[in-house]
Design an enzyme around this catalytic site. Structure first.
Site, PDB file in Angstrom:
ATOM      1  N   HIS A  34       0.841  -1.202   0.000  1.00 47.31           N
ATOM      2  CA  HIS A  34       0.000   0.000   0.000  1.00 47.31           C
ATOM      3  C   HIS A  34       0.875   1.251   0.000  1.00 47.31           C
ATOM      4  O   HIS A  34       2.053   1.196   0.354  1.00 47.31           O
ATOM      5  CB  HIS A  34      -0.861   0.079   1.265  1.00 47.31           C
ATOM      6  CG  HIS A  34      -1.632  -1.152   1.612  1.00 47.31           C
ATOM      7  ND1 HIS A  34      -2.800  -1.503   0.992  1.00 47.31           N
ATOM      8  CD2 HIS A  34      -1.410  -2.112   2.546  1.00 47.31           C
ATOM      9  CE1 HIS A  34      -3.288  -2.615   1.531  1.00 47.31           C
ATOM     10  NE2 HIS A  34      -2.456  -3.012   2.474  1.00 47.31           N
ATOM     11  N   TYR A  50      -9.074   4.419  10.473  1.00 49.50           N
ATOM     12  CA  TYR A  50      -7.798   4.647  11.165  1.00 49.50           C
ATOM     13  C   TYR A  50      -7.041   5.743  10.424  1.00 49.50           C
ATOM     14  O   TYR A  50      -7.310   6.009   9.240  1.00 49.50           O
ATOM     15  CB  TYR A  50      -6.952   3.361  11.216  1.00 49.50           C
ATOM     16  CG  TYR A  50      -6.538   2.833   9.852  1.00 49.50           C
ATOM     17  CD1 TYR A  50      -5.399   3.308   9.195  1.00 49.50           C
ATOM     18  CD2 TYR A  50      -7.295   1.851   9.205  1.00 49.50           C
ATOM     19  CE1 TYR A  50      -5.028   2.830   7.938  1.00 49.50           C
ATOM     20  CE2 TYR A  50      -6.931   1.366   7.951  1.00 49.50           C
ATOM     21  CZ  TYR A  50      -5.799   1.868   7.322  1.00 49.50           C
ATOM     22  OH  TYR A  50      -5.438   1.394   6.079  1.00 49.50           O
ATOM     23  N   THR A  78      -7.801   1.255   2.923  1.00 53.06           N
ATOM     24  CA  THR A  78      -9.125   1.768   3.319  1.00 53.06           C
ATOM     25  C   THR A  78      -9.060   3.174   3.907  1.00 53.06           C
ATOM     26  O   THR A  78     -10.066   3.882   3.886  1.00 53.06           O
ATOM     27  CB  THR A  78      -9.803   0.831   4.335  1.00 53.06           C
ATOM     28  OG1 THR A  78      -8.951   0.709   5.480  1.00 53.06           O
ATOM     29  CG2 THR A  78     -10.075  -0.532   3.736  1.00 53.06           C
ATOM     30  N   ASP A 258       2.676  -6.701   2.201  1.00 52.73           N
ATOM     31  CA  ASP A 258       1.690  -5.912   2.943  1.00 52.73           C
ATOM     32  C   ASP A 258       2.288  -4.654   3.574  1.00 52.73           C
ATOM     33  O   ASP A 258       1.681  -4.046   4.460  1.00 52.73           O
ATOM     34  CB  ASP A 258       0.956  -6.739   4.007  1.00 52.73           C
ATOM     35  CG  ASP A 258      -0.290  -6.023   4.525  1.00 52.73           C
ATOM     36  OD1 ASP A 258      -0.904  -5.276   3.756  1.00 52.73           O
ATOM     37  OD2 ASP A 258      -0.625  -6.187   5.723  1.00 52.73           O
TER      38      ASP A 258
HETATM   39  C1  0GY Z   1      -4.059  -5.318   4.699  1.00 53.30           C
HETATM   40  C2  0GY Z   1      -4.795  -5.463   5.949  1.00 53.30           C
HETATM   41  C3  0GY Z   1      -5.450  -4.507   6.668  1.00 53.30           C
HETATM   42  C4  0GY Z   1      -5.778  -3.203   6.208  1.00 53.30           C
HETATM   43  C5  0GY Z   1      -6.085  -2.828   4.963  1.00 53.30           C
HETATM   44  O1  0GY Z   1      -6.786  -1.347   3.361  1.00 53.30           O
HETATM   45  C6  0GY Z   1      -6.582  -1.510   4.553  1.00 53.30           C
HETATM   46  O2  0GY Z   1      -6.771  -0.655   5.404  1.00 53.30           O
HETATM   47  O3  0GY Z   1      -5.972  -3.682   3.962  1.00 53.30           O
HETATM   48  C7  0GY Z   1      -5.919  -4.867   8.018  1.00 53.30           C
HETATM   49  O4  0GY Z   1      -6.072  -3.972   8.857  1.00 53.30           O
HETATM   50  O5  0GY Z   1      -6.128  -6.083   8.273  1.00 53.30           O
HETATM   51  O6  0GY Z   1      -4.201  -6.144   3.811  1.00 53.30           O
HETATM   52  O7  0GY Z   1      -3.328  -4.371   4.554  1.00 53.30           O
END
Ligand code: 0GY
Length: 305
Positions: A34, A50, A78, A258
């Site tokens: 990300h 968050y 997200t 990740d």
């Molecule tokens: C991941 C897992 C998480 C978060 C997100 O997009 C995100 O906020 O994917 C999580 O908190 O489990 O895959 O990065």
């Protein structure tokens, strides 16, 4: 200029990752990572659950090079909601070495989808983790899936293992390739051959459009990283689950760091150690080549594979 305060207890990504002992094959793809902001350039979404630290495209690309990856698949986080600007900007500035997974709403226009495609986006993510997103009706998601199918994109799904029975019919109705994040988040304290993980394996064996990322041992592990004693065999309790998936479905597995590891509470992983997890789950050079190169290239850069 936006000034964001991080969520209380937020763990920042680890700035001094070790060099992995495992040498990644040439052309390896980090298929799940990300970018966060930077918040003053790409503000976090009002509906986020968050607020992270910043994790820029330059920092992501530096980690890619340090670990020995050639390419990245950047999944919309997200905390950016359906505002895909940070992810798309990173893809556009990668020199063709990053693809993206977007989050879109029903009201996305064809012109917007086309711009995302030009940036490098090749899929959308449907997220069913309640702590991360508000509920989106399934008819809206199916409508989006139908539209992106015609672009040749796929759907990435993120859910908890206990929710698979309820979501099964929806997932199996999706008209595209479907990529499951983190093996559907198994509870690794339960038996490998128990009903929960067997259901996940059934899901994959009955539907050959379903792929999975054998990623996130740091998120799934209960035993955790090794003590700081020079040991490099981290997250051993996740190994049997990931290994079973890699050996059963060698042509439908992907792997990703990740990075920058949103929402971890106990520790922040050394990304070098995470790479050293790979040869424990993909034991032969043939399996490693499929996991890290052949499979992600087929899905994300089919024109080059
Ligand atoms: C991941 C897992 C998480 C978060 C997100 O997009 C995100 O906020 O994917 C999580 O908190 O489990 O895959 O990065």
């Amino acid at each position: 200029m936006a000034n964001f305060e991080k969520t209380l207890g937020w763990l920042d990504w680890y700035a001094g990752p070790s060099k992995p002992e495992f040498r990644l094959p040439p052309g390896a793809v980090d298929a799940h990572c990300h970018v966060f902001g930077p918040g003053d350039e790409f503000p976090f979404a009002p509906e986020r659950k968050y607020t992270p630290c910043d994790a820029s495209k330059a920092q992501l690309f530096a980690l890619r090079d340090h670990l020995g990856f050639s390419r990245s698949v950047i999944v919309q986080a997200t905390c950016h909601g359906a505002d895909n600007r940070a992810m798309a900007d990173a893809c556009r500035n990668s020199g063709g070495r990053a693809r993206g997974i977007a989050t879109v709403k029903r009201n996305v226009t064809d012109a917007e989808l086309s711009l995302l495609h030009d940036a490098g986006v090749r899929g959308v993510r449907f997220n069913f983790i309640k702590r991360l997103v508000d509920f989106t009706p399934k008819d809206e998601l199916l409508e989006i899936a139908g539209r992106i199918a015609s672009l040749g994109w796929h759907v990435v799904i993120y859910f908890e293992a206990q929710d698979l029975p309820e979501l099964w019919d929806f997932f199996t109705a999706l008209p595209t390739t479907v990529v499951v994040d983190h093996m559907g988040r198994p509870d690794v304290t339960k038996p490998l051959d128990g009903p929960e993980f067997t259901l996940f394996l059934d899901f994959m064996s009955k539907h050959d459009n379903v792929w999975t990322k054998v990623s996130c041992p740091e998120r799934l592990s209960v035993s955790g990283p090794p003590a700081l004693n020079g040991e490099r065999n981290a997250y051993r309790d996740v190994v049997p689950f990931a290994r079973r998936v890699v050996e059963t479905f060698p042509d439908r597995v992907l792997w990703g760091t990740d990075w920058p590891h949103p929402n971890l509470k106990s520790h922040m992983p050394d990304d070098g150690l995470l790479v050293d997890f790979i040869p424990h789950v993909a034991l032969t050079p043939e399996l490693q080549q499929k996991l890290l190169v052949t499979n992600p290239m087929r899905l994300y850069w089919p024109e080059e594979s």
